[in-house]
Design a protein around this motif. Structure first.
Motif, PDB file in Angstrom:
ATOM      1  N   GLN A 138       2.714  -5.938  -0.874  1.00 29.12           N
ATOM      2  CA  GLN A 138       1.392  -5.352  -0.675  1.00 29.12           C
ATOM      3  C   GLN A 138       0.350  -6.453  -0.539  1.00 29.12           C
ATOM      4  O   GLN A 138       0.429  -7.484  -1.220  1.00 29.12           O
ATOM      5  CB  GLN A 138       1.023  -4.459  -1.858  1.00 29.12           C
ATOM      6  CG  GLN A 138       1.982  -3.303  -2.094  1.00 29.12           C
ATOM      7  CD  GLN A 138       1.864  -2.224  -1.041  1.00 29.12           C
ATOM      8  OE1 GLN A 138       0.772  -1.948  -0.542  1.00 29.12           O
ATOM      9  NE2 GLN A 138       2.972  -1.602  -0.706  1.00 29.12           N
ATOM     10  N   VAL A 139      -0.627  -6.234   0.341  1.00 32.28           N
ATOM     11  CA  VAL A 139      -1.699  -7.210   0.509  1.00 32.28           C
ATOM     12  C   VAL A 139      -2.433  -7.440  -0.808  1.00 32.28           C
ATOM     13  O   VAL A 139      -2.750  -8.573  -1.172  1.00 32.28           O
ATOM     14  CB  VAL A 139      -2.674  -6.744   1.608  1.00 32.28           C
ATOM     15  CG1 VAL A 139      -3.935  -7.609   1.621  1.00 32.28           C
ATOM     16  CG2 VAL A 139      -1.997  -6.791   2.979  1.00 32.28           C
ATOM     17  N   ALA A 140      -2.688  -6.353  -1.537  1.00 36.98           N
ATOM     18  CA  ALA A 140      -3.401  -6.485  -2.810  1.00 36.98           C
ATOM     19  C   ALA A 140      -2.625  -7.372  -3.784  1.00 36.98           C
ATOM     20  O   ALA A 140      -3.211  -8.195  -4.500  1.00 36.98           O
ATOM     21  CB  ALA A 140      -3.644  -5.104  -3.423  1.00 36.98           C
ATOM     22  N   PHE A 141      -1.301  -7.216  -3.812  1.00 34.09           N
ATOM     23  CA  PHE A 141      -0.481  -8.051  -4.695  1.00 34.09           C
ATOM     24  C   PHE A 141      -0.540  -9.511  -4.254  1.00 34.09           C
ATOM     25  O   PHE A 141      -0.585 -10.427  -5.081  1.00 34.09           O
ATOM     26  CB  PHE A 141       0.974  -7.583  -4.671  1.00 34.09           C
ATOM     27  CG  PHE A 141       1.206  -6.204  -5.223  1.00 34.09           C
ATOM     28  CD1 PHE A 141       0.216  -5.524  -5.922  1.00 34.09           C
ATOM     29  CD2 PHE A 141       2.421  -5.568  -5.031  1.00 34.09           C
ATOM     30  CE1 PHE A 141       0.429  -4.252  -6.422  1.00 34.09           C
ATOM     31  CE2 PHE A 141       2.648  -4.290  -5.528  1.00 34.09           C
ATOM     32  CZ  PHE A 141       1.653  -3.628  -6.224  1.00 34.09           C
ATOM     33  N   ALA A 142      -0.501  -9.726  -2.935  1.00 32.28           N
ATOM     34  CA  ALA A 142      -0.517 -11.095  -2.415  1.00 32.28           C
ATOM     35  C   ALA A 142      -1.823 -11.801  -2.765  1.00 32.28           C
ATOM     36  O   ALA A 142      -1.821 -12.962  -3.193  1.00 32.28           O
ATOM     37  CB  ALA A 142      -0.317 -11.075  -0.897  1.00 32.28           C
ATOM     38  N   ALA A 180      -1.818 -14.410   0.600  1.00 38.63           N
ATOM     39  CA  ALA A 180      -1.619 -15.139  -0.655  1.00 38.63           C
ATOM     40  C   ALA A 180      -2.114 -16.575  -0.539  1.00 38.63           C
ATOM     41  O   ALA A 180      -2.787 -17.088  -1.434  1.00 38.63           O
ATOM     42  CB  ALA A 180      -0.143 -15.115  -1.052  1.00 38.63           C
ATOM     43  N   GLY A 181      -1.774 -17.236   0.569  1.00 38.95           N
ATOM     44  CA  GLY A 181      -2.179 -18.628   0.742  1.00 38.95           C
ATOM     45  C   GLY A 181      -3.680 -18.801   0.834  1.00 38.95           C
ATOM     46  O   GLY A 181      -4.255 -19.711   0.208  1.00 38.95           O
ATOM     47  N   LEU A 182      -4.346 -17.942   1.584  1.00 39.53           N
ATOM     48  CA  LEU A 182      -5.801 -18.054   1.723  1.00 39.53           C
ATOM     49  C   LEU A 182      -6.509 -17.707   0.411  1.00 39.53           C
ATOM     50  O   LEU A 182      -7.531 -18.301   0.079  1.00 39.53           O
ATOM     51  CB  LEU A 182      -6.282 -17.152   2.858  1.00 39.53           C
ATOM     52  CG  LEU A 182      -5.915 -17.649   4.262  1.00 39.53           C
ATOM     53  CD1 LEU A 182      -6.199 -16.571   5.303  1.00 39.53           C
ATOM     54  CD2 LEU A 182      -6.660 -18.921   4.608  1.00 39.53           C
ATOM     55  N   SER A 183      -5.959 -16.751  -0.326  1.00 37.79           N
ATOM     56  CA  SER A 183      -6.532 -16.435  -1.632  1.00 37.79           C
ATOM     57  C   SER A 183      -6.386 -17.624  -2.577  1.00 37.79           C
ATOM     58  O   SER A 183      -7.320 -17.976  -3.307  1.00 37.79           O
ATOM     59  CB  SER A 183      -5.826 -15.206  -2.221  1.00 37.79           C
ATOM     60  OG  SER A 183      -6.304 -14.918  -3.511  1.00 37.79           O
ATOM     61  N   ALA A 184      -5.219 -18.268  -2.541  1.00 36.16           N
ATOM     62  CA  ALA A 184      -5.010 -19.459  -3.364  1.00 36.16           C
ATOM     63  C   ALA A 184      -5.961 -20.581  -2.964  1.00 36.16           C
ATOM     64  O   ALA A 184      -6.490 -21.305  -3.818  1.00 36.16           O
ATOM     65  CB  ALA A 184      -3.559 -19.929  -3.244  1.00 36.16           C
ATOM     66  N   VAL A 229       5.332 -26.375  -9.543  1.00 40.59           N
ATOM     67  CA  VAL A 229       5.482 -25.527  -8.358  1.00 40.59           C
ATOM     68  C   VAL A 229       5.177 -24.080  -8.730  1.00 40.59           C
ATOM     69  O   VAL A 229       5.759 -23.531  -9.672  1.00 40.59           O
ATOM     70  CB  VAL A 229       6.897 -25.625  -7.765  1.00 40.59           C
ATOM     71  CG1 VAL A 229       7.003 -24.757  -6.504  1.00 40.59           C
ATOM     72  CG2 VAL A 229       7.244 -27.078  -7.444  1.00 40.59           C
ATOM     73  N   PHE A 230       4.270 -23.467  -7.969  1.00 35.46           N
ATOM     74  CA  PHE A 230       3.882 -22.073  -8.147  1.00 35.46           C
ATOM     75  C   PHE A 230       4.233 -21.322  -6.866  1.00 35.46           C
ATOM     76  O   PHE A 230       4.395 -21.926  -5.803  1.00 35.46           O
ATOM     77  CB  PHE A 230       2.385 -21.969  -8.426  1.00 35.46           C
ATOM     78  CG  PHE A 230       1.930 -22.691  -9.668  1.00 35.46           C
ATOM     79  CD1 PHE A 230       1.592 -21.976 -10.815  1.00 35.46           C
ATOM     80  CD2 PHE A 230       1.850 -24.080  -9.708  1.00 35.46           C
ATOM     81  CE1 PHE A 230       1.174 -22.639 -11.963  1.00 35.46           C
ATOM     82  CE2 PHE A 230       1.438 -24.749 -10.854  1.00 35.46           C
ATOM     83  CZ  PHE A 230       1.101 -24.026 -11.985  1.00 35.46           C
ATOM     84  N   ALA A 231       4.330 -20.009  -6.950  1.00 36.04           N
ATOM     85  CA  ALA A 231       4.628 -19.202  -5.760  1.00 36.04           C
ATOM     86  C   ALA A 231       3.857 -17.898  -5.823  1.00 36.04           C
ATOM     87  O   ALA A 231       3.574 -17.377  -6.915  1.00 36.04           O
ATOM     88  CB  ALA A 231       6.125 -18.928  -5.643  1.00 36.04           C
ATOM     89  N   ALA A 232       3.516 -17.364  -4.651  1.00 43.04           N
ATOM     90  CA  ALA A 232       2.737 -16.127  -4.595  1.00 43.04           C
ATOM     91  C   ALA A 232       2.996 -15.424  -3.276  1.00 43.04           C
ATOM     92  O   ALA A 232       3.442 -16.023  -2.299  1.00 43.04           O
ATOM     93  CB  ALA A 232       1.242 -16.426  -4.748  1.00 43.04           C
ATOM     94  N   GLY A 233       2.687 -14.127  -3.259  1.00 41.43           N
ATOM     95  CA  GLY A 233       2.832 -13.357  -2.031  1.00 41.43           C
ATOM     96  C   GLY A 233       4.212 -12.747  -1.888  1.00 41.43           C
ATOM     97  O   GLY A 233       4.999 -12.682  -2.838  1.00 41.43           O
ATOM     98  N   ASP A 234       4.531 -12.301  -0.672  1.00 37.86           N
ATOM     99  CA  ASP A 234       5.776 -11.584  -0.424  1.00 37.86           C
ATOM    100  C   ASP A 234       7.014 -12.379  -0.809  1.00 37.86           C
ATOM    101  O   ASP A 234       8.045 -11.809  -1.151  1.00 37.86           O
ATOM    102  CB  ASP A 234       5.878 -11.200   1.057  1.00 37.86           C
ATOM    103  CG  ASP A 234       4.904 -10.112   1.451  1.00 37.86           C
ATOM    104  OD1 ASP A 234       4.284  -9.525   0.558  1.00 37.86           O
ATOM    105  OD2 ASP A 234       4.765  -9.851   2.663  1.00 37.86           O
TER     106      ASP A 234
END
Length: 310
Positions: A280-284, A19-23, A269-274
């Motif tokens: 799921q990796v795809a969701f993250a 999630a972090g790297l995608s962001a 503030v935003f949040a993402a991932g598990d």
């Protein structure tokens, strides 16, 4: 595009997983000045393969993360190998304090801090985690379909317990279900489960032993059983200390976010991932991209000149 090095970052991303790297990638491609701080080891560190991620099905997750970092390098978005211990301030004026003594100012935050799997204290379970012991039939199920499988989950009862068993039974008509003692199912339910290939073991699971093609389960009554995989669902501990300090609303499944934009209950503030939206990796990856895009949209709206405002 040049940036004033003394100005606050547009977006601080906390967490160096999917999630972090995608962001980070979406932040850079959105022409925003971003920085990423790691937040401890990846939850996928013990896994051998990543499944269900389009075009990368079966790839080692560590390799995927390395590739992501290598591709991110061309965008010159810094990755700081230090954890954020404290965040002060408010929307458009956050200050993050790092373990290496540095501070970072940023307008927006993306929390991608992940979770920890707290496994049952059964000898051998942790050692086989990510190999003969798995937590998700979607992540690792197709590979062992139609083989002898097992589920360890104490306290199964009623319709919810039956749903959980049948959710795993779809993989194989040879499913052994065990826990810490006798199962609380009626004689009729037991007969129906047996009819679809489910064996209820009422003796407590005491030890898990790795074998070349799976695991051997040892029970309190002295019996044992060999299985291709043992599924277990331990406690998911949210890495949400920063979110709690900021005042983000937290629910049983994670940090509350508005689904379409990954916004938390705290401005900026935003949040993402598990830590917020699933396992799921795809969701993250999708959540991280969405968080970065909408954080950038928010900055753009705030920066709009008066002549462009409706």
């Amino acid at each position: 595009m040049t940036h004033d090095p003394t100005a606050p970052y547009d977006i601080l991303i906390i967490g160096g997983g999917f999630a972090g790297l995608s962001a980070a990638l979406y932040t850079a491609r959105g022409m925003r000045r971003g920085v990423l701080c790691t937040a401890g080891p990846s939850r996928n560190a013990a896994a051998q393969h990543t499944h269900g991620f389009l075009t990368q099905d079966g790839t080692n997750p560590a390799e995927l993360l390395q590739t992501a970092r290598a591709q991110l390098a061309q965008y010159e978005l810094p990755i700081i190998e230090a954890e954020v211990t404290q965040i002060t301030g408010e929307n458009n004026a956050f200050t993050a304090h790092l373990t290496d003594g540095r501070t970072i100012q940023a307008r927006k935050l993306i929390l991608a801090t992940g979770v920890q799997d707290i496994l049952p204290p059964i000898p051998g379970l942790r050692e086989e985690w990510g190999r003969g012991v798995q937590h998700c039939p979607y992540c690792y199920g197709w590979e062992v379909r139609d083989q002898p499988l097992a589920l360890y989950q104490p306290g199964l009862t009623g319709p919810d317990g039956l749903w959980t068993i049948l959710y795993h039974q779809k993989l194989s008509r040879d499913l052994l279900v065990c826990g810490t003692g006798p199962h609380d199912f009626t004689a009729e339910q037991r007969e129906q489960l047996q009819g679809v290939g489910v064996t209820l073991v009422d003796s407590a699971l005491e030890r898990v032993e790795g074998i070349p093609k799976g695991v051997r389960l040892h029970f309190a009554d002295g019996t044992s059983a060999e299985r291709a995989v043992l599924y277990t669902h331990g406690e998911r501990k949210l890495n949400a200390a920063l979110a709690e300090t900021l005042g983000c609303k937290i629910e049983s499944g994670g940090i509350f976010v508005t689904p379409n934009n990954q916004k938390t209950s705290v401005d900026g503030v935003f949040a993402a991932g598990d830590v917020s939206t699933g396992n799921q990796v795809a969701f993250a990856v999708a959540g991280g991209a969405r968080a970065a895009m909408f954080a950038a949209f928010e900055i753009l709206s705030e920066n709009m000149p008066t002549w462009a405002r409706a």
